[in-house]
Motif scaffolding. Structure first.
Motif, short mmCIF file in Angstrom:
data_model
loop_
_atom_site.label_atom_id
_atom_site.label_comp_id
_atom_site.label_asym_id
_atom_site.label_seq_id
_atom_site.Cartn_x
_atom_site.Cartn_y
_atom_site.Cartn_z
N VAL A 187 0.86 -1.18 0.00
CA VAL A 187 0.00 0.00 0.00
C VAL A 187 0.90 1.24 0.00
O VAL A 187 1.69 1.44 0.92
N ASP A 188 0.80 2.03 -1.07
CA ASP A 188 1.65 3.21 -1.21
C ASP A 188 0.90 4.47 -0.76
O ASP A 188 0.22 5.12 -1.54
N TYR A 189 1.05 4.79 0.53
CA TYR A 189 0.27 5.90 1.10
C TYR A 189 0.62 7.25 0.47
O TYR A 189 -0.26 8.10 0.31
N GLU A 190 1.88 7.42 0.10
CA GLU A 190 2.26 8.69 -0.54
C GLU A 190 1.56 8.86 -1.88
O GLU A 190 1.09 9.94 -2.22
N LYS A 191 1.52 7.78 -2.64
CA LYS A 191 0.88 7.84 -3.95
C LYS A 191 -0.64 7.99 -3.81
O LYS A 191 -1.28 8.68 -4.61
N ASP A 193 -2.15 9.58 -1.42
CA ASP A 193 -2.35 10.99 -1.08
C ASP A 193 -2.14 11.88 -2.30
O ASP A 193 -2.93 12.79 -2.56
N ALA A 194 -1.08 11.61 -3.06
CA ALA A 194 -0.77 12.43 -4.24
C ALA A 194 -1.90 12.34 -5.28
O ALA A 194 -2.30 13.35 -5.87
N ASP A 195 -2.43 11.14 -5.48
CA ASP A 195 -3.52 10.96 -6.45
C ASP A 195 -4.81 11.66 -5.98
O ASP A 195 -5.51 12.29 -6.78
N ALA A 196 -5.10 11.53 -4.69
CA ALA A 196 -6.31 12.18 -4.14
C ALA A 196 -6.19 13.69 -4.33
O ALA A 196 -7.13 14.37 -4.76
N ARG A 197 -5.01 14.21 -4.02
CA ARG A 197 -4.73 15.63 -4.14
C ARG A 197 -4.85 16.09 -5.60
O ARG A 197 -5.45 17.12 -5.92
N ALA A 198 -4.28 15.27 -6.51
CA ALA A 198 -4.30 15.60 -7.94
C ALA A 198 -5.74 15.62 -8.47
O ALA A 198 -6.11 16.49 -9.27
N SER A 222 -4.78 0.79 -9.99
CA SER A 222 -5.52 -0.42 -9.65
C SER A 222 -6.77 -0.08 -8.84
O SER A 222 -6.86 0.99 -8.23
N VAL A 223 -7.73 -1.00 -8.85
CA VAL A 223 -8.99 -0.77 -8.13
C VAL A 223 -8.79 -0.62 -6.61
O VAL A 223 -9.28 0.34 -6.01
N PRO A 224 -8.01 -1.51 -5.95
CA PRO A 224 -7.82 -1.33 -4.50
C PRO A 224 -7.15 0.02 -4.17
O PRO A 224 -7.50 0.66 -3.18
N HIS A 225 -6.22 0.44 -5.01
CA HIS A 225 -5.56 1.73 -4.82
C HIS A 225 -6.58 2.87 -4.94
O HIS A 225 -6.64 3.77 -4.10
N ASP A 231 -11.27 7.51 -0.73
CA ASP A 231 -11.44 7.74 0.70
C ASP A 231 -10.62 8.95 1.13
O ASP A 231 -11.10 9.84 1.83
N ARG A 232 -9.38 8.99 0.70
CA ARG A 232 -8.46 10.08 1.04
C ARG A 232 -8.96 11.40 0.42
O ARG A 232 -8.81 12.48 1.01
N TYR A 233 -9.53 11.30 -0.75
CA TYR A 233 -10.04 12.46 -1.50
C TYR A 233 -10.99 13.30 -0.64
O TYR A 233 -11.00 14.53 -0.70
N LYS A 234 -11.76 12.60 0.21
CA LYS A 234 -12.75 13.30 1.05
C LYS A 234 -12.09 14.23 2.08
O LYS A 234 -12.76 15.11 2.61
N SER A 235 -10.80 14.03 2.34
CA SER A 235 -10.15 14.97 3.27
C SER A 235 -9.68 16.25 2.57
O SER A 235 -9.30 17.22 3.21
#
Length: 340
Positions: A187-191, A193-198, A222-225, A231-235
């Motif tokens: 699980v790549d938490y940085e990625k 976060d970066a994708d949610a932010r983008a 990927s779907v799990p990502h 989920d992160r997007y909502k923050s």
């Protein structure tokens, strides 16, 4: 996921799909003690019966998997010196014929034919095209592309490009290119976060929408990502991903992004919604019902059934009974495989 899996494995129909290693939740499973020769004889008799014995045709073909139906067709031809599909075609008619002929195609052949049907001829049936391309997994799309070329001697990518335009075309083509990453055990938490932010920076945050960024993230991760990204997007965003799509884009592009997001979040709920809408709409959209029942019965119809019941408080079986009739009703209920 442990919870859902233990729930579904209690339906003995939990299996791993060889192409995708994704779990499948079929309602149509291999018939035990399968005897293709006996089945071919039953089909032959049913076709020759005065007035045609539709019930036997339904009983045999909806309770066998595609690979078993193929064996039956082989035995039928050996026994009668005639091909089974044309024989079924001339014996049956209407909605029953459509379902039975659909069952005589492999899942990928069926999907490829539906896509081809939505783009050839006058005008494009965008709704079908969106459903087919935005709801299929990467592995399914790889196989659909291969079979499409085999069946129609045409390139799926080129056909989609010729028939659509603008960002709508760009999104569909990105999906057809099947660049989606496989799920990773890391699980790549940085990625995430970066994708949610983008996604936020490309849409809700700015005036207008940077659609290209949305397309690349939603078609390549990927779907799990992506589930973690949403989920992160909502923050970052005051709206969730579905609401953001509704606010940012319109028309066919909105419909395709929505389908994509819904299928990433819960694909079987997406199909349950489609079935419910199609059956309850004025002039019931029979095509949609047929397509989902035929194309998903060996993939995830068992899970679509449980989402349907959970979401609408009534079983899919009962809803089909209320909104269809005759042989069409009988064949759909047989594919549905039971009441919940």
């Amino acid at each position: 996921i442990g919870l859902t899996l233990s729930f579904f494995s209690s339906h003995t129909n939990f299996a791993l799909n060889p192409q995708t290693t994704e779990p499948t939740y079929p309602t149509v499973v291999p018939a035990p003690d399968f005897d293709p020769n006996k089945d071919a004889a039953r089909i032959d008799t049913a076709i020759k019966t005065k007035g045609v014995d539709e019930q036997t045709i339904i009983d045999v073909l909806t309770k066998r998997t595609y690979s078993q139906r193929k064996d039956i067709a082989f035995e039928y031809e050996r026994r009668t010196k005639k091909e089974m599909i044309p024989a079924l075609k001339s014996a049956l008619s209407g909605s029953l014929e459509t379902v039975i002929l659909g069952l005589m195609k492999s899942p990928a052949q069926y999907d490829a034919s539906e896509i081809r049907g939505s783009i050839k001829g006058l005008g494009t049936d965008e709704e079908t095209l969106i459903e087919m391309l935005c709801s299929r997994s990467n592995a399914e799309l790889v196989e659909i592309r291969r079979v499409y070329k085999e069946m129609f001697k045409k390139d799926l990518e080129k056909d989609v490009a010729d028939d659509t335009s603008g960002n709508f075309a760009k999104l569909l083509l990105a999906l057809v290119k099947t660049k989606r990453a496989d799920p990773s055990s890391v699980v790549d938490y940085e990625k995430i976060d970066a994708d949610a932010r983008a996604l936020y920076d490309a849409g809700v945050k700015i005036k207008g929408t940077d659609v290209a960024t949305w397309i690349s993230i939603l078609s390549e991760r990927s779907v799990p990502h992506l589930l973690k990204v949403f989920d992160r997007y909502k923050s970052y965003s005051p709206y969730d991903m579905q609401e953001s799509v509704r606010k940012e884009v319109k028309g066919d592009l909105e419909k395709s992004f929505l389908t994509l997001v819904q299928c990433i979040e819960n694909k079987q709920l997406y199909f349950a919604n489609r079935l419910n809408e199609a059956m309850k709409s004025k002039g019931a959209k029979e095509k949609v019902v047929t397509r989902i029942m035929v194309s998903r019965c060996e993939v995830d119809l068992m899970k679509i059934r449980s989402e349907f019941k959970a979401h609408f408080g009534q079983s899919l079986h009962k809803t089909i009974s209320e909104h269809t009739k005759g042989d069409y009703q009988r064949v759909l209920l047989s594919l549905c495989g039971g009441d919940d």
